[in-house]
Design a protein around this motif. Structure first.
Motif, mmCIF file in Angstrom:
data_model
loop_
_atom_site.group_PDB
_atom_site.id
_atom_site.type_symbol
_atom_site.label_atom_id
_atom_site.label_comp_id
_atom_site.label_asym_id
_atom_site.label_seq_id
_atom_site.Cartn_x
_atom_site.Cartn_y
_atom_site.Cartn_z
ATOM 1 N N LYS A 2 0.847 -1.196 0.000
ATOM 2 C CA LYS A 2 0.000 0.000 0.000
ATOM 3 C C LYS A 2 0.879 1.241 0.000
ATOM 4 O O LYS A 2 2.084 1.180 0.313
ATOM 5 C CB LYS A 2 -0.935 -0.005 1.202
ATOM 6 N N VAL A 3 0.291 2.354 -0.324
ATOM 7 C CA VAL A 3 1.019 3.618 -0.331
ATOM 8 C C VAL A 3 1.606 3.878 1.058
ATOM 9 O O VAL A 3 0.931 3.694 2.076
ATOM 10 C CB VAL A 3 0.098 4.781 -0.760
ATOM 11 N N GLY A 4 2.878 4.250 1.082
ATOM 12 C CA GLY A 4 3.566 4.512 2.342
ATOM 13 C C GLY A 4 4.422 3.361 2.838
ATOM 14 O O GLY A 4 5.246 3.549 3.742
ATOM 15 N N ASP A 5 4.247 2.182 2.279
ATOM 16 C CA ASP A 5 5.057 1.036 2.698
ATOM 17 C C ASP A 5 6.522 1.243 2.336
ATOM 18 O O ASP A 5 6.854 1.777 1.275
ATOM 19 C CB ASP A 5 4.565 -0.256 2.028
ATOM 20 N N ARG A 6 7.389 0.784 3.215
ATOM 21 C CA ARG A 6 8.823 0.720 2.936
ATOM 22 C C ARG A 6 9.088 -0.597 2.215
ATOM 23 O O ARG A 6 8.671 -1.658 2.691
ATOM 24 C CB ARG A 6 9.627 0.798 4.233
ATOM 25 N N VAL A 7 9.780 -0.549 1.082
ATOM 26 C CA VAL A 7 9.899 -1.745 0.252
ATOM 27 C C VAL A 7 11.302 -1.876 -0.331
ATOM 28 O O VAL A 7 12.082 -0.917 -0.397
ATOM 29 C CB VAL A 7 8.881 -1.730 -0.916
ATOM 30 N N THR A 8 11.579 -3.081 -0.780
ATOM 31 C CA THR A 8 12.715 -3.361 -1.642
ATOM 32 C C THR A 8 12.178 -4.104 -2.860
ATOM 33 O O THR A 8 11.077 -4.668 -2.814
ATOM 34 C CB THR A 8 13.797 -4.175 -0.906
ATOM 35 N N VAL B 3 7.811 -6.617 -5.703
ATOM 36 C CA VAL B 3 7.951 -5.591 -4.667
ATOM 37 C C VAL B 3 7.691 -6.221 -3.303
ATOM 38 O O VAL B 3 6.648 -6.852 -3.095
ATOM 39 C CB VAL B 3 6.983 -4.422 -4.925
ATOM 40 N N TYR B 4 8.634 -6.044 -2.379
ATOM 41 C CA TYR B 4 8.575 -6.718 -1.083
ATOM 42 C C TYR B 4 8.608 -5.702 0.056
ATOM 43 O O TYR B 4 9.550 -4.905 0.154
ATOM 44 C CB TYR B 4 9.779 -7.655 -0.911
ATOM 45 N N PRO B 5 7.615 -5.717 0.945
ATOM 46 C CA PRO B 5 7.697 -4.873 2.140
ATOM 47 C C PRO B 5 8.868 -5.310 3.022
ATOM 48 O O PRO B 5 9.233 -6.493 3.042
ATOM 49 C CB PRO B 5 6.358 -5.126 2.851
ATOM 50 N N ILE B 6 9.457 -4.365 3.726
ATOM 51 C CA ILE B 6 10.565 -4.685 4.627
ATOM 52 C C ILE B 6 10.150 -4.412 6.067
ATOM 53 O O ILE B 6 9.354 -3.500 6.333
ATOM 54 C CB ILE B 6 11.845 -3.916 4.271
ATOM 55 N N PRO B 7 10.661 -5.187 7.022
ATOM 56 C CA PRO B 7 10.313 -4.976 8.434
ATOM 57 C C PRO B 7 10.847 -3.639 8.943
ATOM 58 O O PRO B 7 11.794 -3.067 8.393
ATOM 59 C CB PRO B 7 10.999 -6.146 9.145
ATOM 60 N N ASP B 8 10.262 -3.178 10.038
ATOM 61 C CA ASP B 8 10.660 -1.896 10.614
ATOM 62 C C ASP B 8 12.111 -1.882 11.075
ATOM 63 O O ASP B 8 12.734 -0.812 11.117
ATOM 64 C CB ASP B 8 9.747 -1.557 11.798
ATOM 65 N N ASN B 9 12.646 -3.051 11.448
ATOM 66 C CA ASN B 9 14.013 -3.068 11.974
ATOM 67 C C ASN B 9 15.077 -3.174 10.885
ATOM 68 O O ASN B 9 16.265 -3.306 11.197
ATOM 69 C CB ASN B 9 14.190 -4.206 12.988
ATOM 70 N N VAL B 10 14.676 -3.119 9.622
ATOM 71 C CA VAL B 10 15.628 -3.115 8.507
ATOM 72 C C VAL B 10 15.634 -1.722 7.899
ATOM 73 O O VAL B 10 14.592 -1.221 7.460
ATOM 74 C CB VAL B 10 15.259 -4.164 7.442
ATOM 75 N N SER B 11 16.788 -1.074 7.895
ATOM 76 C CA SER B 11 16.879 0.276 7.355
ATOM 77 C C SER B 11 16.745 0.253 5.833
ATOM 78 O O SER B 11 17.021 -0.758 5.178
ATOM 79 C CB SER B 11 18.224 0.912 7.736
#
Length: 333
Positions: A78-84, A130-138
């Motif tokens: 979704k919009v706003g997600d941190r991704v790689t 597209v893959y979301p990343i956990p909060d603890n991964v910069s």
């Protein structure tokens, strides 16, 4: 928006380009970081990567960022997600895709190779990669997920056991990744060979390497169950085969030039019953790469030697910036 465009062989320029439109199955990513690797140097020099890059094209296949927009069919982010983003896109229809070998896809396309990548402020990719990343991964660490996933694929092609002794040849970013990966996979002894004494000492102190060898002056014993070659030069490829014991496995991970060859003793391959394995790209290894980062089993930020801007990328690619082990481009905050 600002983009660094490859306009020809060893030619790049900053251009103002239109923000890409998002198709129904695509995601628009505002780039945070883009990594630079040996493939980018090859593409810059007019050589092939996983596929040919035809100018004008925006490179950048190691990316992280924030989702800015999604197509109507997208449900996994979704919009706003941190991704790689996994750059590699498979056709799903060729012989290799249909026999569970998608990395060999006849119609492979890739973000930052055959379609515009992360060396611009925003880029698009199919939601499937597209893959979301956990909060603890910069976001900085997440930009290295693609090279991590390539190494994970290499590991999947080996039979790795705790009792084994492993050797990594090559003290660049990928070699140093393999040092940590082999330990994460349970190998009890990991040794390291390279040409920079400071890197060898760093990996011994920080990551628990047992023995180190400077290949410019030290001989390597033929004592290893697993040898990973992460350079791609004939002399190190020959060293990798020569460092094996009976029943060993050699992963030829380093990328040589298209016309490059190396020599080996074929009787030794027979007599030792060696397995010599290539590894191409990273099929379905992103989840493992993200998990290794999130769990703390891989420390990649300590291996990043340079953080640069878009304007500095060409100097990295043409060698004007000295001492680069791993560079990442900070594209936006």
């Amino acid at each position: 928006m600002k983009a660094l465009v490859l306009t020809g062989t060893k030619k790049m320029e900053i251009q103002d380009v239109a923000k890409p439109e998002v198709k129904a199955n695509e995601v628009l990513v505002n780039t945070a970081y883009a990594g630079i690797c040996g493939t980018d140097r090859a593409l810059y020099a007019g050589l092939p990567g996983s596929a040919d890059a035809v100018p004008p094209i925006v490179l950048g296949h190691e990316n992280s960022g924030i989702v800015a927009a999604i197509g109507s069919d997208v449900t996994n982010v979704k919009v706003g997600d941190r991704v790689t983003v996994d750059p590699n896109i498979y056709c799903g229809q060729c012989e290799y895709c249909r026999t569970d070998r998608p990395e060999l896809c006849d119609n492979l396309s890739a973000v930052g190779v055959t379609r515009d990548g992360g060396l611009e402020e925003s880029f698009t990719a199919p939601s499937s990669v597209v893959y979301p990343i956990p909060d603890n991964v910069s976001l900085k660490a997440a930009a290295t997920t693609e090279p991590i996933s390539c190494a994970v694929h290499g590991m999947s092609l080996l039979s790795v056991k705790p009792y084994q002794k492993a050797l990594v040849i090559g003290d660049g970013f990928m070699g140093q990744l393999f040092v940590q990966l082999l330990q994460a996979y349970g190998v009890h002894q990991v040794d390291f060979a390279g040409i920079v004494d400071e890197k060898l000492a760093f990996n011994k102190e920080k990551f628990g390497v047992t023995n180190t060898y400077n290949t410019t002056r030290d001989s390597i014993p033929a004592d290893y169950d697993v040898v990973i070659e992460a350079v791609g030069l004939p002399q190190t490829q020959e060293q990798a085969v020569e460092a094996t014991k009976k029943g060993a496995q050699v992963l030829m991970f380093g990328v040589g030039k298209p016309n490059q060859t190396f020599s080996m003793n074929t009787y030794e391959v027979y007599q030792k019953q060696l397995k010599i394995q290539g590894a191409f790209i990273n099929p379905y290894a992103f989840e493992d790469g993200i998990a290794l980062l999130s769990s703390g089993q891989l420390d990649v930020e300590s291996l990043i030697s340079h953080e640069v801007s878009l304007e500095q990328v060409e100097d990295v690619l043409n060698g004007k910036v000295a001492g680069v082990s791993k560079a990442v481009v900070k594209v936006s905050d």
